[in-house]
Design a protein around this motif. Structure first.
Motif, short mmCIF file in Angstrom:
data_model
loop_
_atom_site.label_atom_id
_atom_site.label_comp_id
_atom_site.label_asym_id
_atom_site.label_seq_id
_atom_site.Cartn_x
_atom_site.Cartn_y
_atom_site.Cartn_z
N GLY A 1 0.79 -1.23 0.00
CA GLY A 1 0.00 0.00 0.00
C GLY A 1 0.82 1.27 0.00
O GLY A 1 0.28 2.36 0.19
N VAL A 2 2.13 1.13 -0.19
CA VAL A 2 3.02 2.30 -0.16
C VAL A 2 3.90 2.26 -1.40
O VAL A 2 4.35 1.20 -1.82
N GLU A 3 4.14 3.43 -1.98
CA GLU A 3 5.06 3.54 -3.11
C GLU A 3 6.19 4.48 -2.73
O GLU A 3 5.95 5.58 -2.26
N LEU A 4 7.42 4.02 -2.94
CA LEU A 4 8.59 4.85 -2.65
C LEU A 4 8.84 5.80 -3.81
O LEU A 4 9.05 5.37 -4.94
N TRP A 5 8.76 7.08 -3.55
CA TRP A 5 9.05 8.15 -4.53
C TRP A 5 10.12 9.01 -3.89
O TRP A 5 9.83 10.05 -3.31
#
Length: 120
Positions: free
Chosen positions: A55-59
């Motif tokens: 549920g998390v995207e690393l940007w």
């Protein structure tokens, strides 16, 4: 904003300090976080944990223009996390920024995901 994490995590004494800033966007919200840990943690370790979290995207590559913004989060299911940096003089603290589409994460999608988790 300060009471919700305490309630969700079941930690009534969790120290939380928050500032809300309203900006004109169609959908989305952003949070600036100061995270303190009970042990030292590196930015690289945090990036790895965040990249692996559901549920998390690393940007997180500001040098190349990759960092979370409410505009980028709009229409996405996951929360975007980036601008991860060590707090100066603190091996046990990180600062980071996160954005999410508040119509999905924090509203309808969250309700569906919680129900799926409970009945899986």
């Amino acid at each position: 904003m300060m009471a919700e994490p305490r309630k969700v995590l079941g930690l009534p004494d969790l120290p939380v300090v928050a500032t809300s800033v309203r900006v004109p966007v169609i959908a989305g919200h952003g949070v600036s976080l100061l995270c303190e840990f009970d042990r030292p943690i590196s930015v690289a370790d945090a990036r790895g944990a965040i990249a692996a979290a559901p549920g998390v995207e690393l940007w997180d590559d500001p040098a190349n223009g990759v960092y979370p913004s409410p505009l980028d989060a709009a229409g996405r299911d996951g929360a975007l996390v980036g601008r991860i940096r060590q707090v100066p003089g603190r091996g046990d603290a990180l600062a980071l920024f996160s954005c999410a589409d508040n119509l999905r994460k924090g509203a309808a999608l969250n309700a569906v995901q919680i129900a799926e988790s409970l009945f899986a």
